[in-house]
Design a protein around this motif. Structure first.
Motif, PDB file in Angstrom:
ATOM      1  N   VAL A  58       9.612  -5.034  -8.963  1.00  0.00           N
ATOM      2  CA  VAL A  58       8.601  -4.311  -8.182  1.00  0.00           C
ATOM      3  C   VAL A  58       8.290  -2.966  -8.825  1.00  0.00           C
ATOM      4  O   VAL A  58       7.137  -2.555  -8.896  1.00  0.00           O
ATOM      5  CB  VAL A  58       9.055  -4.142  -6.710  1.00  0.00           C
ATOM      6  N   ALA A  59       9.310  -2.292  -9.332  1.00  0.00           N
ATOM      7  CA  ALA A  59       9.077  -0.982  -9.963  1.00  0.00           C
ATOM      8  C   ALA A  59       8.120  -1.108 -11.145  1.00  0.00           C
ATOM      9  O   ALA A  59       7.255  -0.244 -11.346  1.00  0.00           O
ATOM     10  CB  ALA A  59      10.404  -0.372 -10.417  1.00  0.00           C
ATOM     11  N   ASP A  60       8.237  -2.183 -11.920  1.00  0.00           N
ATOM     12  CA  ASP A  60       7.320  -2.394 -13.047  1.00  0.00           C
ATOM     13  C   ASP A  60       5.912  -2.735 -12.553  1.00  0.00           C
ATOM     14  O   ASP A  60       4.922  -2.317 -13.158  1.00  0.00           O
ATOM     15  CB  ASP A  60       7.829  -3.505 -13.961  1.00  0.00           C
ATOM     16  N   MET A  61       5.825  -3.496 -11.465  1.00  0.00           N
ATOM     17  CA  MET A  61       4.503  -3.799 -10.903  1.00  0.00           C
ATOM     18  C   MET A  61       3.827  -2.523 -10.419  1.00  0.00           C
ATOM     19  O   MET A  61       2.624  -2.323 -10.635  1.00  0.00           O
ATOM     20  CB  MET A  61       4.614  -4.825  -9.770  1.00  0.00           C
ATOM     21  N   VAL A  62       4.592  -1.659  -9.772  1.00  0.00           N
ATOM     22  CA  VAL A  62       4.047  -0.384  -9.294  1.00  0.00           C
ATOM     23  C   VAL A  62       3.613   0.461 -10.491  1.00  0.00           C
ATOM     24  O   VAL A  62       2.538   1.067 -10.474  1.00  0.00           O
ATOM     25  CB  VAL A  62       5.060   0.364  -8.402  1.00  0.00           C
ATOM     26  N   ARG A  63       4.434   0.493 -11.521  1.00  0.00           N
ATOM     27  CA  ARG A  63       4.074   1.245 -12.727  1.00  0.00           C
ATOM     28  C   ARG A  63       2.782   0.711 -13.316  1.00  0.00           C
ATOM     29  O   ARG A  63       1.906   1.468 -13.725  1.00  0.00           O
ATOM     30  CB  ARG A  63       5.216   1.171 -13.753  1.00  0.00           C
ATOM     31  N   TYR A  64       2.640  -0.601 -13.389  1.00  0.00           N
ATOM     32  CA  TYR A  64       1.412  -1.215 -13.908  1.00  0.00           C
ATOM     33  C   TYR A  64       0.212  -0.777 -13.059  1.00  0.00           C
ATOM     34  O   TYR A  64      -0.831  -0.394 -13.596  1.00  0.00           O
ATOM     35  CB  TYR A  64       1.548  -2.743 -13.925  1.00  0.00           C
ATOM     36  N   ALA A  65       0.360  -0.813 -11.744  1.00  0.00           N
ATOM     37  CA  ALA A  65      -0.723  -0.393 -10.844  1.00  0.00           C
ATOM     38  C   ALA A  65      -1.094   1.066 -11.086  1.00  0.00           C
ATOM     39  O   ALA A  65      -2.283   1.424 -11.099  1.00  0.00           O
ATOM     40  CB  ALA A  65      -0.315  -0.615  -9.385  1.00  0.00           C
ATOM     41  N   TRP A 120      -6.803  -8.444  -6.733  1.00  0.00           N
ATOM     42  CA  TRP A 120      -5.612  -7.696  -7.122  1.00  0.00           C
ATOM     43  C   TRP A 120      -4.358  -8.352  -6.545  1.00  0.00           C
ATOM     44  O   TRP A 120      -3.354  -8.512  -7.237  1.00  0.00           O
ATOM     45  CB  TRP A 120      -5.727  -6.234  -6.677  1.00  0.00           C
ATOM     46  N   LEU A 121      -4.419  -8.752  -5.276  1.00  0.00           N
ATOM     47  CA  LEU A 121      -3.269  -9.393  -4.644  1.00  0.00           C
ATOM     48  C   LEU A 121      -2.932 -10.714  -5.318  1.00  0.00           C
ATOM     49  O   LEU A 121      -1.754 -11.070  -5.453  1.00  0.00           O
ATOM     50  CB  LEU A 121      -3.516  -9.587  -3.150  1.00  0.00           C
ATOM     51  N   GLU A 145       0.839  -1.196   0.000  1.00  0.00           N
ATOM     52  CA  GLU A 145       0.000   0.000   0.000  1.00  0.00           C
ATOM     53  C   GLU A 145       0.885   1.261   0.000  1.00  0.00           C
ATOM     54  O   GLU A 145       0.633   2.208  -0.742  1.00  0.00           O
ATOM     55  CB  GLU A 145      -0.932  -0.009   1.206  1.00  0.00           C
ATOM     56  N   ARG A 146       1.922   1.257   0.798  1.00  0.00           N
ATOM     57  CA  ARG A 146       2.794   2.426   0.930  1.00  0.00           C
ATOM     58  C   ARG A 146       3.500   2.765  -0.383  1.00  0.00           C
ATOM     59  O   ARG A 146       3.638   3.926  -0.740  1.00  0.00           O
ATOM     60  CB  ARG A 146       3.812   2.182   2.047  1.00  0.00           C
ATOM     61  N   ILE A 147       3.942   1.745  -1.141  1.00  0.00           N
ATOM     62  CA  ILE A 147       4.673   2.008  -2.381  1.00  0.00           C
ATOM     63  C   ILE A 147       3.749   2.218  -3.574  1.00  0.00           C
ATOM     64  O   ILE A 147       4.217   2.519  -4.672  1.00  0.00           O
ATOM     65  CB  ILE A 147       5.697   0.896  -2.696  1.00  0.00           C
ATOM     66  N   GLY A 148       2.451   2.045  -3.377  1.00  0.00           N
ATOM     67  CA  GLY A 148       1.505   2.273  -4.466  1.00  0.00           C
ATOM     68  C   GLY A 148       1.181   1.040  -5.283  1.00  0.00           C
ATOM     69  O   GLY A 148       0.556   1.144  -6.338  1.00  0.00           O
ATOM     70  N   LEU A 149       1.592  -0.119  -4.818  1.00  0.00           N
ATOM     71  CA  LEU A 149       1.259  -1.355  -5.526  1.00  0.00           C
ATOM     72  C   LEU A 149      -0.214  -1.702  -5.341  1.00  0.00           C
ATOM     73  O   LEU A 149      -0.814  -2.374  -6.166  1.00  0.00           O
ATOM     74  CB  LEU A 149       2.151  -2.499  -5.047  1.00  0.00           C
ATOM     75  N   MET A 150      -0.778  -1.225  -4.249  1.00  0.00           N
ATOM     76  CA  MET A 150      -2.224  -1.377  -3.995  1.00  0.00           C
ATOM     77  C   MET A 150      -2.840   0.006  -3.932  1.00  0.00           C
ATOM     78  O   MET A 150      -2.215   0.948  -3.472  1.00  0.00           O
ATOM     79  CB  MET A 150      -2.473  -2.082  -2.663  1.00  0.00           C
ATOM     80  N   SER A 151      -4.088   0.073  -4.360  1.00  0.00           N
ATOM     81  CA  SER A 151      -4.840   1.308  -4.177  1.00  0.00           C
ATOM     82  C   SER A 151      -5.071   1.507  -2.691  1.00  0.00           C
ATOM     83  O   SER A 151      -4.873   0.590  -1.889  1.00  0.00           O
ATOM     84  CB  SER A 151      -6.194   1.205  -4.874  1.00  0.00           C
TER      85      SER A 151
END
Length: 150
Positions: A92-99, A78-79, A53-59
């Protein structure tokens, strides 16, 4: 980017694999899970869920009147998807970008698709590498099976 016939998964009936695995513990409308319940359900730690949640991977996850996180079936879906992305080795950076792209809306579909196509290409390369490794192992196992111990 166009996928070749060899790159496509062969199936007779189109299936949305993201929806096929849901089987939520509670029906929609009664789906308010604590972080502990989600941790138990997903196998992720509460720390990891907070970090996502903190890094933006989750809304943003809804909160109760006392401030406790309340996850929904949509969050569980989503998880589960994020878990699949992790298995691909996606950074992880790409996952965050996708989110971020998902949250930005429909106008980002092409960019999301391209990110997934690149990841798929990497997975196919890893699968090919593993097939080669498996062939070496099979060869060695076959050789040891022919060895006469007497």
């Amino acid at each position: 980017m166009t996928l070749t016939q060899d790159d496509r998964v062969r199936t007779d009936t189109p299936v949305d694999l993201c929806l096929a695995e849901s089987g939520h513990p509670r029906p929609d409308g009664s789906d308010r899970y604590t972080i502990g319940e989600v941790a138990a359900w997903t196998g992720l730690s509460a720390h990891t869920l907070r970090w996502y949640e903190r890094i933006g991977l989750m809304s943003y996850v809804d909160r109760s009147h006392t401030g406790q996180r309340r996850f929904t079936n949509q969050d569980l879906d989503w998880l589960a998807f994020v878990g699949k992305l992790r298995l691909t080795g996606m950074p992880v950076a790409d996952m965050v970008r996708y989110a971020e792209l998902v949250r930005a809306g429909e106008h980002t579909v092409d960019e999301r698709r391209e990110l997934l196509v690149r990841t798929r290409r990497t997975v196919l390369e890893r699968v090919a590498e593993l097939h080669g490794t498996l062939a070496v192992l099979d060869h060695k196992i076959e050789l040891y099976g022919r060895t006469d111990p007497t």
